[in-house]
Each structure stands twice: as C-alpha cells, then as structure tokens.
Write an enzyme that holds these catalytic residues in place. Structure first.
Site, short mmCIF file in Angstrom:
data_model
loop_
_atom_site.label_atom_id
_atom_site.label_comp_id
_atom_site.label_asym_id
_atom_site.label_seq_id
_atom_site.Cartn_x
_atom_site.Cartn_y
_atom_site.Cartn_z
N LYS A 38 0.49 -1.15 -0.23
CA LYS A 38 0.11 -0.24 0.33
C LYS A 38 0.55 1.15 0.20
O LYS A 38 1.94 1.29 0.07
CB LYS A 38 -0.95 0.15 1.85
N ARG A 136 -10.31 0.02 15.21
CA ARG A 136 -10.27 0.65 14.31
C ARG A 136 -11.38 0.61 13.13
O ARG A 136 -12.07 0.96 12.81
CB ARG A 136 -8.91 0.90 13.78
N TYR A 264 13.25 31.70 6.08
CA TYR A 264 11.39 32.17 6.24
C TYR A 264 11.12 32.43 7.54
O TYR A 264 12.21 31.31 8.41
CB TYR A 264 10.41 31.09 6.26
N MET A 313 9.11 24.62 0.91
CA MET A 313 8.51 23.74 -0.35
C MET A 313 9.31 23.23 -0.29
O MET A 313 9.41 22.28 -0.84
CB MET A 313 7.31 25.08 -1.10
#
Length: 368
Positions: A38, A136, A264, A313
C-alpha cells in the site's frame, strides 16, 4: 550506488529480495506470506516492488484502497490482492479487477452481497476483519453469528480469509495487550470456523508479530515495513537492508556572518560565522517542517550536517561548517548509510511516516 545529479529515491530490489528472504526464514514452510504494498509500496514504487515479490514467490498482496489494487492489476500483477479498507462505492471495481475486499462491518457485508448478487457472482472471495482490540476496523466477536447467518442467505460470496491486526506487537511493554489480542482472535476463530463448511486462510501477524510471536503465525503472515528494511527494533534493523535511499545534492553554499539569519521567519540565526548549504527538496517532497531547526541531520561525505531553520516547500538548508563539501556534492537523507528510523526518530516521528511521505515528484530510480 552512483553519484546523483538530482533529487532521487533510489530503490534497491536486491535489498528487497534480502528482506523478503529474511522474513521468509522466520515462518514455516507451509505458512503463506502476504506482502503489503500500500501507499506506493511504502513510498517507493508499488508495481516494481510487487513484480519482484511475485517472482520471489510471495503468495498474496495487500493494499489500502481499491485504486491501489487496480494499479497493480494494470501493472501485470496476478497474485491475490486484498484491499484492506475498501469503500462500498468501489465494490463494482473490486469485482471487475478481481480484488478481494476486507469486509469489516454489517454495512460493508450487506453492501458487498448486494453488489455481488447484482453482478451475478458466485462464491466471490472476501476476507473478514475481526476487531481484537485495535478498535479501528472490524467485527466484534458478538457479531459472528449474524455474519454466518448473513452468509448463508447468499451464494454470491465466500470467506477466503479471516484476520485481525496487532496494534503493539513491536512493544515489549505491551506484551500483555498483544497476547490478549491473540486470545481474542482465537476466540473469534473458535466461534466462526465450526459454522463454516470450509477452512478460510487465518492471518494475524504483521512484521513485528512475525518476529516476536511465532506461535500466532496461523496460515499466513503479513509483512510491510520489514520488506522495506525496518524491523521496529535496533536488533532487527541489523538483519534488514533499507530498500529506499533518498539522495540529493548541494545547490549552493553560503557563508553566513554571526547574527545573520537563514530561511523563512529567520528560523536560524547564526551564533557565529557559519557555512550553510541549500538542498533542492523540501516539504513538498515529503521532508516536512518537523525535520527543521536542527532536529535531524543529513549525510555529506561521511559527515552529519543538521537541517537548520524552517524547511521550505522546495528547499532546505543545512549547516556544513564542519563538513568539507562543495556545490554539486551528493547528500543522503536516509538509506543504507543513514537509517530512516534515526532520521525520523530524532524529529519525534517514525520511519513509516517518513518513507511513505516522499512525494511522487521525486524521481524513482530502480537498481538491481
């Protein structure tokens, strides 16, 4: 491994084969193995990984969602594929692509039977999920009589497997909880198996369950993280080889004076004259902001360099004051030489999250 000229996730299929054989060595000859592929095969390449595993002899595959199973089928995978969290809206696609749904509730069983009957199916294979304490997904033991009664009203489906999932099999402090889960699973089997006229595949253990609870291997085991080189403990990590190596290079080197800032929001302020390097990957590539501000390090020319300031980013910056390096030099974030487990743990997360977060814009390079 070759020197990289761009950001790349190098996927070593020889390492995958080693890990597969190691996990196989932990189970009996007649015990089936399910490979979990997965989330792009834990952030790598699901079709390439599954193709090699199929050649190695894996018995089953598992994915989280129907779309992932369809990708494998379109990629030529023929072995059984269990969809661990199918949505009822995808049940027609599940059948169209010969996938096996995990049926985990009254709603999903009712809906799947309705779909299977509409499509004129007979004995379509499903797996039943039993909730043994993870809370779950899964049926409660009290719902088993309802399940059996429901199955007897139709010829459209047949139980191929019955399974549950261990929630803390890697944690020795939670051994009592794991043993309780195993006990609850066996209780469920004792209740349901005598009511069926056939024997489904029983499977419970994940990677750490395979290693730590051999008495609970049943008919099949499931391995995910172990295939990709991580054993949930320092001891087991030594027996495995990381499949993925995330590599990039230095774009630019800066010489920062004392008091100047980097990135930043001035996330790093130099306490002394500092040499920094900028790398061409950031949180859009899966290296999230949690790894910034010197929480973890990368490897350059055999030396560690901490990530400084806020991860951007598309870029991040590192402190290379004590590293002999140049623009264009290769940088390793994690892989064989530097564990993803270490990289992630230093920032307060886990290897699973790190390796499955690597963005699809990062080039995958398959070797061996």
């Amino acid at each position: 491994m070759s020197q990289t000229s761009e950001t790349v996730l190098e996927i070593d299929l020889a390492a995958l084969e080693h890990n597969y054989n190691y996990m196989r060595s932990k189970i009996g000859a007649s015990t089936k193995m399910l490979g979990v592929v997965k989330a792009f095969a834990y952030g790598s390449d699901s079709v390439k990984i599954a193709t090699r595993l199929e050649k190695l002899g894996v018995n089953y595959f598992a994915v989280a969602y129907t779309k992932e199973g369809i990708t494998l089928r379109k990629g030529g995978i023929t072995k059984p594929i269990l969809v661990l969290h199918p949505q009822s809206s995808n049940f027609e696609e599940v059948i169209a692509y010969n996938l096996m749904p995990n049926i985990y509730s009254k709603y999903t069983l009712n809906t799947f039977i309705t779909t299977a009957e509409k499509l004129h199916q007979k004995n379509y294979p499903i797996h039943l999920k039993i909730n043994t304490g993870l809370n779950r997904l899964g049926f409660s033991i009290e719902e088993i009589d309802w399940i059996v009664n429901k199955l007897t009203t139709t010829q459209s489906t047949k139980v191929e497997g019955i399974f549950s999932h261990l929630g803390a099999s890697e944690d020795t402090a939670e051994k009592d909880f794991t043993l309780l889960q195993i006990k609850n699973y066996q209780k469920a089997l004792d209740k349901i198996l005598p009511q069926l006229a056939y024997k489904p595949i029983c499977h419970l253990c994940n990677t750490s369950g395979i290693i730590n609870y051999p008495e609970a291997h049943y008919d099949m085991v499931r391995t995910g993280i172990g295939l990709y080189g991580y054993g949930n403990s320092a001891k087991e990590d030594k027996n495995l080889i990381p499949v993925g190596t995330l590599k990039t290079l230095i774009s630019q080197i800066h010489h920062i004076k004392k008091g100047e800032s980097v990135g930043y929001n001035r996330g790093f302020i130099a306490s002394k004259n500092t040499k920094t390097a900028t790398l061409p990957l950031g949180h859009a590539d899966g290296i999230n902001r949690i790894y910034g501000k010197q929480k973890t390090s990368v490897l350059i020319n055999g030396k560690l360099a901490p990530i400084i300031g806020n991860v951007c980013m598309d870029m991040l910056m590192i402190n290379v004051t004590n590293v002999d390096c140049n623009e264009g030099d290769e940088v390793i974030l994690f892989g064989k030489e530097k564990s993803a487990e270490e990289f992630a743990n230093n920032a307060g997360t886990i290897s699973y999250e790190l390796i499955t977060s690597i963005s699809q814009r990062v080039k995958r390079n398959i070797i061996n």
